[in-house]
Design an enzyme around this catalytic site. Structure first.
Site, short mmCIF file in Angstrom:
data_model
loop_
_atom_site.label_atom_id
_atom_site.label_comp_id
_atom_site.label_asym_id
_atom_site.label_seq_id
_atom_site.Cartn_x
_atom_site.Cartn_y
_atom_site.Cartn_z
N HIS A 18 0.83 -1.05 -0.04
CA HIS A 18 0.08 0.08 0.07
C HIS A 18 0.87 1.29 0.04
O HIS A 18 0.60 2.29 -0.72
CB HIS A 18 -0.97 0.02 1.28
N LYS A 42 -18.07 -6.22 5.01
CA LYS A 42 -16.75 -6.75 5.25
C LYS A 42 -16.41 -7.01 6.84
O LYS A 42 -16.92 -6.20 7.53
CB LYS A 42 -15.72 -5.89 4.84
N ARG A 90 -2.37 -6.09 -8.58
CA ARG A 90 -1.46 -6.93 -8.50
C ARG A 90 -1.44 -8.12 -9.51
O ARG A 90 -0.83 -7.94 -10.55
CB ARG A 90 -1.43 -7.53 -7.06
N SER A 128 -3.17 -7.63 2.61
CA SER A 128 -3.42 -7.73 4.15
C SER A 128 -3.85 -8.95 4.61
O SER A 128 -3.44 -9.36 5.67
CB SER A 128 -4.63 -6.43 4.32
P1 ADP Z 1 -10.06 -3.11 -0.79
O1 ADP Z 1 -10.80 -3.92 0.11
O2 ADP Z 1 -10.59 -1.92 -1.09
O3 ADP Z 1 -9.31 -4.07 -1.91
P2 ADP Z 1 -7.36 -3.18 0.29
O4 ADP Z 1 -6.65 -2.55 1.29
O5 ADP Z 1 -7.15 -4.61 0.22
O6 ADP Z 1 -8.60 -2.59 0.03
O7 ADP Z 1 -6.41 -2.60 -1.11
C1 ADP Z 1 -6.42 -1.23 -1.28
C2 ADP Z 1 -5.96 -0.98 -2.78
O8 ADP Z 1 -4.49 -1.28 -2.57
C3 ADP Z 1 -6.36 -1.78 -3.86
O9 ADP Z 1 -6.59 -1.21 -4.90
C4 ADP Z 1 -5.31 -2.90 -3.80
O10 ADP Z 1 -5.35 -3.75 -5.12
C5 ADP Z 1 -4.01 -2.22 -3.61
N1 ADP Z 1 -3.06 -3.12 -3.01
C6 ADP Z 1 -2.94 -3.72 -1.67
N2 ADP Z 1 -1.90 -4.43 -1.74
C7 ADP Z 1 -1.15 -4.31 -3.00
C8 ADP Z 1 0.07 -4.36 -3.35
N3 ADP Z 1 0.94 -5.34 -2.52
N4 ADP Z 1 0.78 -3.91 -4.35
C9 ADP Z 1 -0.26 -2.99 -5.23
N5 ADP Z 1 -1.27 -2.54 -4.82
C10 ADP Z 1 -1.94 -3.24 -3.61
#
Ligand code: ADP
Length: 159
Positions: A18, A42, A90, A128
């Protein structure tokens, strides 16, 4: 004119993946607002306040504002005078959902663009969920999350 983007997500908890997306977004935008989501459908490990506090510590020194929201993302984006929504990509598995969400958001408000930032190779398997799983099994979280987040995860799984 100040170029503002919002970066919405669950951030449950915030990872190095992130933060990397955020730093790269800050090369394009003057300011990025990290928006911690509160979606009643969620299940989160951390409360919204805990998630915000972890984002705050992981992004110290960066020009970010941290907020939370539940509701329609485009309304929130407008309210904040932002013109873009940042999302990270990703694997191909992210694409379907992101494509749909971006198209729907454009239909709701065509003045707001969704900008995708491709993950760095080293973070392509980082999420996460993976971090929570490793933490629950007592694994090493070095390079995956900030030290503060690692501590918070340890505390959660000790309980
Ligand atoms: P959500 O539940 O909205 O997907 P996340 O916290 O899982 O929330 O992810 C928020 C954003 O960050 C999403 O667009 C996700 O694809 C991106 N993201 C999460 N981890 C990574 C990573 N390792 N590399 C690139 N983008 C990421």
């Amino acid at each position: 004119m100040t170029k503002i983007a919002i970066y919405p997500g669950s951030f449950d908890p915030v990872t190095m993946g992130h933060v990397d997306v955020l730093k790269r977004a800050l090369k394009i935008f003057d300011k990025v607002i990290v928006v911690v989501g509160e979606n009643p459908n969620k299940k989160y490990l951390f409360s919204v306040e805990e998630r915000k506090a972890m984002v705050e510590s992981a992004t110290e020194g960066l020009n970010v504002e941290i907020d939370h929201f539940s509701g329609l993302l485009v309304d929130f984006t407008k309210k904040k005078n932002a013109t873009a929504i940042i999302r990270g990509l990703r694997a191909v598995s992210d694409f379907d959902y992101e494509f749909q969400a971006a198209l729907m958001n454009r239909k709701l408000d065509n003045t707001i663009e969704t900008i995708f930032i491709m993950t760095r190779g080293m973070y392509c398997y980082l999420s996460s969920s993976v971090v929570k799983e490793v933490a629950s099994l007592g694994g090493d979280l070095k390079d995956l999350v900030s030290m503060n987040v690692a501590e918070e995860l340890k505390k959660k799984f000790k309980k």
